[in-house]
Design an enzyme around this catalytic site. Structure first.
Site, PDB file in Angstrom:
ATOM      1  N   TRP A   1      30.705  28.653  28.261  1.00 12.38           N
ATOM      2  CA  TRP A   1      31.417  28.926  26.959  1.00 12.38           C
ATOM      3  C   TRP A   1      30.523  30.165  25.914  1.00 12.38           C
ATOM      4  O   TRP A   1      30.009  30.150  25.539  1.00 12.38           O
ATOM      5  CB  TRP A   1      31.019  27.364  26.304  1.00 12.38           C
ATOM      6  CG  TRP A   1      32.129  28.135  25.659  1.00 12.38           C
ATOM      7  CD1 TRP A   1      31.619  27.495  23.918  1.00 12.38           C
ATOM      8  CD2 TRP A   1      33.083  26.731  25.145  1.00 12.38           C
ATOM      9  NE1 TRP A   1      33.211  27.951  23.307  1.00 12.38           N
ATOM     10  CE2 TRP A   1      34.211  27.356  24.269  1.00 12.38           C
ATOM     11  CE3 TRP A   1      33.712  26.549  26.445  1.00 12.38           C
ATOM     12  CZ2 TRP A   1      35.520  27.597  23.324  1.00 12.38           C
ATOM     13  CZ3 TRP A   1      35.717  26.942  25.929  1.00 12.38           C
ATOM     14  CH2 TRP A   1      36.538  26.828  24.883  1.00 12.38           C
TER      15      TRP A   1
ATOM     16  N   HIS B   1      28.124  22.774  15.140  1.00 13.95           N
ATOM     17  CA  HIS B   1      28.648  23.049  14.243  1.00 13.95           C
ATOM     18  C   HIS B   1      27.175  22.482  13.026  1.00 13.95           C
ATOM     19  O   HIS B   1      26.332  23.386  13.389  1.00 13.95           O
ATOM     20  CB  HIS B   1      30.030  22.008  13.754  1.00 13.95           C
ATOM     21  CG  HIS B   1      30.716  23.031  14.609  1.00 13.95           C
ATOM     22  ND1 HIS B   1      31.351  22.636  15.909  1.00 13.95           N
ATOM     23  CD2 HIS B   1      31.821  24.369  14.234  1.00 13.95           C
ATOM     24  CE1 HIS B   1      32.238  23.271  16.220  1.00 13.95           C
ATOM     25  NE2 HIS B   1      32.248  24.250  15.093  1.00 13.95           N
TER      26      HIS B   1
ATOM     27  N   GLU C   1      37.068  18.394  21.628  1.00 11.30           N
ATOM     28  CA  GLU C   1      38.552  18.521  20.726  1.00 11.30           C
ATOM     29  C   GLU C   1      39.847  18.846  22.299  1.00 11.30           C
ATOM     30  O   GLU C   1      40.989  17.949  22.418  1.00 11.30           O
ATOM     31  CB  GLU C   1      38.940  19.099  19.506  1.00 11.30           C
ATOM     32  CG  GLU C   1      39.372  19.745  20.016  1.00 11.30           C
ATOM     33  CD  GLU C   1      38.307  21.459  19.974  1.00 11.30           C
ATOM     34  OE1 GLU C   1      38.853  22.439  20.273  1.00 11.30           O
ATOM     35  OE2 GLU C   1      37.139  20.776  19.631  1.00 11.30           O
TER      36      GLU C   1
ATOM     37  N   ASP D   1      36.535  23.340  13.307  1.00  9.84           N
ATOM     38  CA  ASP D   1      36.807  23.950  14.361  1.00  9.84           C
ATOM     39  C   ASP D   1      38.683  22.555  14.910  1.00  9.84           C
ATOM     40  O   ASP D   1      38.336  22.753  16.065  1.00  9.84           O
ATOM     41  CB  ASP D   1      36.227  24.518  15.452  1.00  9.84           C
ATOM     42  CG  ASP D   1      35.376  24.034  15.999  1.00  9.84           C
ATOM     43  OD1 ASP D   1      35.557  22.610  15.799  1.00  9.84           O
ATOM     44  OD2 ASP D   1      34.820  24.780  16.698  1.00  9.84           O
TER      45      ASP D   1
ATOM     46  N   GLU E   1      35.244  26.447   7.476  1.00 13.69           N
ATOM     47  CA  GLU E   1      33.989  26.720   8.222  1.00 13.69           C
ATOM     48  C   GLU E   1      33.220  28.345   8.318  1.00 13.69           C
ATOM     49  O   GLU E   1      32.267  29.175   8.168  1.00 13.69           O
ATOM     50  CB  GLU E   1      33.532  26.600   9.930  1.00 13.69           C
ATOM     51  CG  GLU E   1      33.276  26.949  10.770  1.00 13.69           C
ATOM     52  CD  GLU E   1      33.705  26.399  12.219  1.00 13.69           C
ATOM     53  OE1 GLU E   1      32.720  26.662  12.751  1.00 13.69           O
ATOM     54  OE2 GLU E   1      35.285  25.769  12.176  1.00 13.69           O
TER      55      GLU E   1
END
Length: 284
Positions: free
Chosen positions: A40, A158, A137, A167, A257
């Site tokens: 990622w 996070h 998510e 996010d 954020e």
């Protein structure tokens, strides 16, 4: 808003996303890096938004199976384009207007990613084939979520690293498991096993690793016996309330954020939680 797309146009477009379309209209979307588990990084993050836009715009498919490859779904990180983590120091790593513009671009892609997943207009079966510790998510927006026995969910990207979990994590987890569980999950960095995720209501079935994708195909072939418009309108029915939740809260979360990252941008910490106060001596 997505635009009309066709399988032949996007099937070979993305280095981190492979597509296979069955004769009966089931699209398999697999995340990967060089045929192994997805690493990622910023490019795979941004490309996932565009890839889902293409899938959402393909009106020929009947159902989407979305999964990872190999050992995990997306628990390997490489935040720079070359797959490496930036060097420390962490504090003030991206000062000034240039850093702010980069953060704004990432927030824009993030918003597009989540909106485009919700714009997929056919039933979506998510197969979490292993650990998922960032952007959970995405699979959780599927209509059916299957997980392998070795899978777990965690948001280590996070709050544990000094960032606001804005996010989409704050939206999807509260929506699926309730506000109290979601707050605990996000604040503590809890590693939620597949079985616990099922008990919490985020996962539908937990299966042995070598059976989970076969189960997705079994379910998919049963679902697509229904007429195409029934498939599409059922997905629209199921995503309506989730779209409303994202409309109300995603932009708000991303703004908080992004703003907070101007104070502290914890790339040098890699995947590890902070082991000291954010403004102590830099990472080494």
């Amino acid at each position: 808003m997505v635009k009309r797309a066709r399988y032949e146009d996007y099937k070979d477009r993305y280095p981190n996303y492979s597509f296979e379309l069955s004769d009966d209209g089931i699209l398999l979307m697999r995340c990967h890096t060089d045929g192994g588990s997805l690493v990622w990084d910023w490019k795979s993050h941004d490309d996932m938004a565009d890839a889902f836009a293409d899938v959402a715009g393909d009106r020929e498919i009947k159902l989407l199976i979305h999964t990872g490859t190999g050992a995990n779904y997306n628990a390997d990180w490489g935040l720079m384009p070359d797959g490496t983590l930036p060097d420390p120091p962490v504090y003030d790593a991206m000062p000034g207007l240039r850093g702010l513009h980069k953060l704004d671009e990432k927030a824009w892609y993030n918003r597009q990613l989540q909106q485009n997943v919700l714009e997929v207009d056919v039933p979506m079966i998510s197969v979490v084939n292993g650990p998922c510790n960032i952007h959970s998510e995405v699979p959780l927006m599927g209509d059916i979520v299957l997980a392998s026995e070795d899978a777990y969910f965690q948001d280590v990207s996070h709050f544990p690293r000094g960032q606001v979990p804005g996010d989409g994590q704050h939206v999807i987890w509260s929506f699926l498991v309730g506000h109290n569980r979601a707050r605990y999950f996000l604040l503590t960095g809890k590693k939620l096993s597949a079985q616990e995720a099922k008990e919490w209501g985020a996962v539908n079935e937990v299966l042995p690793k070598d059976q989970v994708l076969d189960r997705a195909w079994e379910l998919a072939r049963e679902l697509i016996k229904r007429p195409p418009m029934v498939l599409r309108y059922t997905r629209q029915l199921f995503t309506q309330n989730l779209k409303r939740a994202y409309l109300e809260e995603l932009g708000h979360g991303l703004a908080r954020e992004t703003y907070a990252q101007q104070e502290f941008f914890p790339f040098g910490g890699g995947m590890e939680p902070l082991d000291r106060a954010w403004n102590d001596k830099p990472w080494s």
